[in-house]
Design an enzyme around this catalytic site. Structure first.
Site: not given
Ligand code: GLA
Length: 687
Positions: A127, A165-166, A324, A332, A372-373, A375
């Site tokens: 991504r 996002n981030e 979040e 991760w 991320e399955k 997570h």
């Molecule tokens: C970040 C991202 C999310 C996800 C989380 C996993 O916060 O914004 O999309 O990937 O990490 O911890």
């Protein structure tokens, strides 16, 4: 364009608060219905209600689902999601869907892919594979953003825009040709002429003198250390370039939906260094943060507190959103442990205690596919007969009970100075030691204050320091004249100021302030260092004196320091290369005091010194609490205040507090607040 479903509820020219339609505190997470069939989405609606969720982030990674082929748009699922969430009384932080370009875009235009310093291209398949400075990517991203605004700008479920996002998470520094071109434009704006750049970068060194801006490159992999000011300016540029991307998308949203607030999720953690978030603050209608605890860190709850205080600092003390965090394990880290019993609630309420008005998670339902399955999520793979789900429902209930804290502010009389450019500069290569990590120093001081029960505000060197009785300045290697004068004025006014080693060494161009270290703070502190003496790996020394309550260990750093008349030596090196020389000093300044700590004290010595500084400055903890019990106060303008007591230990604690009502249990408290092992209590007081 989607038809208006209801008349606008707000003055369309004013930006409304993100939580205008949310009762109490926000509660929810990222919601990715595009990963699930309809029957699961229908079940979601029932379970979302059961958990008490009132806000969800939607469509963050949905570009390729919305536009599977260029120009071919499928809105069905998102229209339905927005309508269903509205019907369920849930507000939406709607993303611009730009966080990851679809594969057809990077295949058609591989030139938008970012590059590392060694030229490696970061390809599609994970991504965030785009260069924020590439004009073509910008064009596509703005088009997508406009589509979202046009389609959902009037939707009654829309609470705020979540831009991308981030931003900068995976690619904080891009060395592509597009970035190089943008860097040169940025430099031309900063310096005006190439002569000024040559002066600032000190390019008389190593034949680096530039004839024209066209000759300048990003600090690509080179045979030896790249020019440090070039590296520092590239850091500044990169943060600005990421912010510029945010601003461009925000401007599009603002034009089409002037009343809808806009934000993006920051990462004010102790490991995220890429973006100078204090310089981003003015462009965010509400500060939103993502935070994940580090499983291997036994003091992860202290690091969490620092992150929360950084978010509040960026927000200028205003309430902010926790956008979040995780209910349990992440996926991760090297070893992703599940949270311990009670840890999720403690973590969430730590953020609320430190100013969050929303508690959100990544993510609502745990994915069954993709990276991320493993997570955790609010609703785990194993379903509702799980501790995680019960914790999720319990937290919804707790947040409802404490909803009245919304809008209140954290009170503090201690300031911790933080500066991202100083962080970048302190860790440049070719320094006296490679072992110095800015955040280690900041964290060590933060943790010592945390252990002492002192809540700090994180502020930049140029912030208004009035109202702070204790000002802590850890390793502020780079500082401009204004910042240095501001710190000195704090001491003059009566604060206790403490400055630690390798501070005030260089100006904003990373050029050394001559005449003895620490140049910018030499007069304030009444010290002059002629040479640094970093210690070798594993080497430590002993310092003795009243500053450390007798004797303490120190490592990493030492300095050959002289004191001016009137400066008191409060601890001396007892052994090692600096035996007999000053290690810690104090000078009375105006109506305050300025301390210098020329080495890195180990925990006991630091705790002793912090206790002394806290007493000298008169900054008293909110409540005297046993070790490991965190107490933070939020206060409202109407005189109500809330004491959050978070017990991180295995033993019950009893705190002497003002009388009030405990909101989780609903019980009256008459001067003694019981906080069971691992539990959280929130006491409303009127004192
Ligand atoms: C970040 C991202 C999310 C996800 C989380 C996993 O916060 O914004 O999309 O990937 O990490 O911890």
């Amino acid at each position: 364009m989607r038809r208006r479903t209801t008349p606008p509820l707000f003055d369309p020219t004013a930006v409304r608060p993100w939580n205008a339609q949310v009762d109490g505190l926000g509660y929810g997470g990222d919601y990715n219905p595009e990963q699930w069939p309809d029957e699961v989405r229908v079940e979601d609606l029932r379970l979302l209600r059961e958990a008490g969720v009132n806000v969800l982030s939607v469509a963050i990674f949905a570009w390729a689902t919305i536009e599977p082929r260029e120009g071919e748009l499928d809105w069905t699922w998102l229209d339905e999601t927005m309508d269903r969430l509205h019907a369920a009384g849930i507000q939406v932080a709607l993303a611009t869907a730009t966080a990851s370009p679809p594969p057809w875009l990077t295949r058609k235009h591989p030139e938008i892919l970012p590059r590392l310093a060694d030229g490696t291209v970061l390809h599609q398949g994970a991504r965030q594979s785009y260069s924020v400075t590439h004009p073509l990517h910008r064009e596509y991203a703005l088009r997508m953003t406009a589509r979202m605004a046009e389609r959902y700008g009037d939707h009654p479920a829309l609470a705020l825009w979540h831009v991308d996002n981030e931003i900068g998470c995976h690619v904080p520094r891009d060395y592509s040709d597009a970035a190089a071109a943008a860097f040169r434009v940025w430099l031309a704006e900063r310096y005006g002429t190439i002569e000024r750049l040559n002066e600032a970068w000190g390019t008389a060194f190593w034949s680096q003198r530039y004839a024209t801006f066209e000759d300048v490159l990003p600090p690509l992999v080179a045979p030896m250390f790249s020019n440090p000011t070039q590296q520092l300016d590239f850091d500044r540029f990169s943060s600005d370039a990421l912010l510029d991307y945010y601003r461009d998308l925000r401007d599009t949203l603002r034009e089409l939906t002037p009343h809808v607030p806009t934000t993006t999720n920051l990462m004010t953690t102790s490991t995220t260094q890429g973006m100078d978030y204090f310089s981003w603050a003015d462009d965010l209608d509400v500060v939103a943060n993502d935070h994940y605890t580090i499983a291997a860190d036994p003091d992860r709850h202290v690091e969490l507190a620092l992150s929360a205080d950084l978010s509040r600092g960026v927000a200028g003390g205003e309430p902010w959103m926790l956008m979040e965090h995780s209910t349990s394990a992440v996926n991760w880290q090297p070893r992703n442990r599940a949270k311990l019993p009670g840890e999720m609630l403690r973590n969430s309420l730590q953020h609320v205690a430190r100013g969050a008005d929303a508690v959100m998670y990544f993510q609502w339902r745990q994915s069954r596919a993709g990276a991320e399955k493993y997570h955790s999520a609010m609703l785990p793979h194993a379903g509702t007969d799980t501790d995680v789900w019960r914790n999720t429902v319990e937290l919804g209930d707790v947040l409802r009970r404490i909803g009245e804290v919304r809008g209140s502010r954290v009170t503090s009389r201690a300031a911790l100075l933080v500066d991202y450019p100083a962080w970048w500069a302190a860790e440049l290569d070719s320094h006296p030691t490679q072992d110095l990590r800015y955040m280690d120093e900041l964290r060590a001081w933060y943790a010592a204050l945390w252990r002492r029960g002192v809540t700090v505000d994180t502020v930049t060197p140029r912030a208004d320091l009035d109202g702070y009785d204790l000002i802590v300045v850890p390793t502020l290697y780079l500082v401009d004249d204004e910042g240095a004068e501001n710190v000195a004025a704090g001491a003059e006014r009566g604060a206790t100021v403490v400055v630690t080693f390798f501070s005030g060494i260089v100006d904003e161009n990373d050029q050394v302030r001559l005449g003895g270290y620490p140049g910018a703070f030499r007069d304030l502190l009444g010290v002059r260092t002629e040479e640094f003496t970093p210690l070798q790996e594993g080497e430590s020394v002993r310092v003795v004196g009243k500053a450390v309550d007798g004797e303490a260990g120190a490592d990493l750093w030492g300095e050959k320091t002289h004191v001016a008349d009137g400066t008191e030596v409060t601890a001396t090196y007892d052994d090692g290369p600096l035996a007999g020389r000053p290690a810690v000093t104090r000078r009375y300044v105006g109506s305050g005091a300025a301390w210098y700590v020329g080495t890195r004290l180990r925990r006991d010595g630091l705790d002793a010194l912090v206790s002394r500084l806290v007493e000298e400055s008169g900054v008293v903890p909110e409540v005297v609490a046993p070790a490991g019990v965190e107490v933070v106060r939020r206060a409202a303008e109407d005189g109500r205040a809330w004491l959050f007591a978070i017990n991180h230990t295995d033993e019950a604690a009893a705190l002497d507090t003002p009388p009030g009502t405990e909101l989780l249990t609903g019980s009256a408290v008459d001067g003694r607040l019981d906080v069971p092992a691992g539990a959280v209590r929130v006491l409303r007081t009127t004192a």
